[in-house]
Motif scaffolding. Structure first.
Motif, PDB file in Angstrom:
ATOM      1  N   GLN A 232      33.383  36.328   0.419  1.00  0.00           N
ATOM      2  CA  GLN A 232      33.294  36.480  -1.036  1.00  0.00           C
ATOM      3  C   GLN A 232      31.837  36.666  -1.449  1.00  0.00           C
ATOM      4  OE1 GLN A 232      32.031  34.983  -3.842  1.00  0.00           O
ATOM      5  NE2 GLN A 232      33.298  36.063  -5.342  1.00  0.00           N
ATOM      6  N   ASP A 236      30.557  40.168  -3.062  1.00  0.00           N
ATOM      7  CA  ASP A 236      30.273  40.020  -4.487  1.00  0.00           C
ATOM      8  C   ASP A 236      28.775  40.177  -4.771  1.00  0.00           C
ATOM      9  OD1 ASP A 236      30.797  39.498  -7.150  1.00  0.00           O
ATOM     10  OD2 ASP A 236      30.952  37.321  -6.922  1.00  0.00           O
ATOM     11  N   ASN A 277      31.685  34.377 -10.760  1.00  0.00           N
ATOM     12  CA  ASN A 277      31.807  35.653 -10.045  1.00  0.00           C
ATOM     13  C   ASN A 277      30.772  36.635 -10.580  1.00  0.00           C
ATOM     14  OD1 ASN A 277      34.254  34.193  -9.498  1.00  0.00           O
ATOM     15  ND2 ASN A 277      35.130  36.108  -8.749  1.00  0.00           N
TER      16      ASN A 277
END
Ligand code: SF4
Ligand code: SF4
Lengths: 289, 186
Positions: A232, A236, A277
């Motif tokens: 992730q 990201d 995020n």
């Protein structure tokens, strides 16, 4: 309600804080009691084992010995912690002399490792103990129409610790389906993102990430979903760098599977760490939040 | 390269934790074909194993090859002889460190050392301190190229600057010290 000892792992306090927040939030909804392991230390991960394997096993064993006292299974959402703790456990099981040495060291802190604790991955516990049927039963906002690339990564399924297929895993697909979203074909589902090599070998890892993002985009995914903290973080935080290097315009939110489940069971952005995020998921999730 | 020393290299490797499978390799090349980083290895995964078997101690331990392993374990699940190449490459890394080899063209060992330093200091890894340590001991200017990523993480609350120390830090020190006493005695 099933109880577990919870091992968050170091990344849960930094780059993967969203994984920790969303794991705790969905556990409550799904009836899993997660009791954080008291005063856990870093599992050691790959770097420690590469420099001194025996010492790395000893520091992993401190966690195992502490966890054993609780009598519960040890559950971690981090694939690297899972592999490292299990590797230490198996080395000690196969080599009694090593276990003796480790226990001699642990005795300096009045600890003993017997070899009874089970080390489990969060997603495996979700599949085996909670089951997709129960997850579906808790869904309040089916993620109808959301196109998801299911990205499992490496250490969730490799080497083999008995869970899912090491080259064609399906657990993640099943979870995505259980919350009502659409799984897009994703041949790269367990190809490597480069992991922590992103620091010392950035060129190589950007190349690997480019292929992963390209595969997801070409197959029509609106977002990527992964259980792994390192995958992730890389996809990201480095997506901008990939775009700059390859002259691409990827804009693919990368969600933790726990965040995806959380949205479907009706939790809000703040409860799931969605603001952490970097590639914003707001647009693709707007219909469901 | 001392001859007596070099003639025992395969044995030395097979006795390190993770290196046990070295003698099982049949040079089929599956590991190399499966490896996502093979194209940047100085010698490919199967080549470096052949070199161990050929007693090329210095060439192997000074190579950057095994430091390019990403621990994806693709080779390990595909190897038809259960060599467990991933663990074998980590065993070679630990031997290289133990004997003071400093491979050229890779800063991975420095990154690993900063990672472990961070654990030994606090009991947990501070990703920020580990990265700072790494850039300070390699190329501080390279950190400039990281500003965008670091800012991404910092501004989203994903990169705390301070490190958390575990309560049992002294216990951890004692455990490591005791291990080294036990090892020294053997
Ligand atoms: S896959 Fe296994 S047997 Fe084949 S070359 Fe690699 S280590 Fe040797
Ligand atoms: S574990 Fe290492 S050597 Fe094996 S395929 Fe993956 S990167 Fe290559």
């Amino acid at each position: 309600m099933k109880s577990y000892t919870y091992f968050p792992g170091c990344s849960s306090e930094a780059t993967a804080v969203g994984l920790d927040i969303s794991t705790r939030a969905i556990a409550e909804v799904l009836g899993m009691e997660l009791k954080e392991l008291e005063d856990w230390n870093c599992c050691g991960s790959t770097p420690y084992g590469s420099l001194d394997e025996t010492e790395s096993i000893v520091i992993a064993a401190r966690n195992l010995a502490l966890a054993e006292k609780t009598g519960l299974d040890l559950v971690t959402p981090c694939s690297s912690c899972f592999v490292t703790l299990n590797k230490a456990r198996i080395h000690m099981m196969e080599k009694p002399q090593l276990k003796e040495k480790v226990n001699a060291a642990l005795s300096a802190a009045n600890l003993e490792y017997k070899g009874t604790v089970k080390v489990r991955l969060l997603i495996e516990a979700l599949m085996s103990d909670i089951t997709t049927k129960q997850i579906s039963g808790k869904v309040k906002k089916p993620l109808k129409g959301l196109k998801v690339a299911p990205y499992t990564g490496c250490q969730e399924v490799r080497p083999r610790f008995g869970f899912d297929h090491p080259e064609n895993p399906v657990a993640l697909d099943d979870i995505v389906t259980a919350v009502g979203a659409d799984v897009v074909p994703y041949p790269s589902k367990c190809k490597c993102c480069g992991g922590s090599a992103v620091i010392a070998e950035e060129g190589l890892t950007l190349e690997l990430m480019y292929r992963l993002l390209d595969d997801a985009a070409k197959n029509g995914a609106e977002c990527i979903v992964t259980p792994c903290p390192l995958c992730q973080m890389n996809l990201d935080a480095y997506q901008g760098k990939v775009n700059a290097k390859y002259n691409t315009k990827f804009n693919l939110p990368v969600l933790f599977v726990t965040q995806l489940i959380g949205v479907a069971v009706g939790l809000k952005a703040d409860q799931l760490g969605l603001k952490k995020n970097i590639v914003s998921p707001n647009k693709v999730l707007a219909k469901y939040l | 390269m001392g001859k007596t020393q070099s003639m025992n290299f395969v044995k030395e490797v097979s006795q390190v934790l993770g290196g046990e499978g070295v003698n099982l390799c049949m040079q089929c090349g599956t590991c190399t074909a499966s490896c996502p980083s093979a194209h940047i290895w100085e010698y490919t995964p199967s080549e470096i194993i052949a070199m161990v078997r050929a007693e090329m101690r210095d060439e192997v331990l000074s190579s950057s090859s095994m430091w390019c392993c990403l621990s994806c374990y693709s080779c390990t699940v595909r190897c038809p002889r259960d060599v467990e190449p991933t663990n074998l490459f980590h065993a070679l890394e630990s031997l290289a460190v133990k004997h003071g080899y400093k491979p050229k063209n890779t800063s991975t060992p420095v990154m690993y050392k900063n990672f472990v330093k961070s654990i030994k200091k606090n009991g947990r890894v501070s990703e920020f301190q580990m990265m700072m340590g790494y850039y300070m001991s390699t190329n501080p200017f390279a950190a400039l190229g990281m500003i965008s990523v670091a800012w991404n993480l910092l501004s989203h609350g994903r990169m705390p600057l301070s490190a958390k120390k575990i309560k049992g830090k002294k216990d951890l020190d004692k455990i490591i010290k005791k291990l080294n006493e036990v090892r020294g005695a053997q």
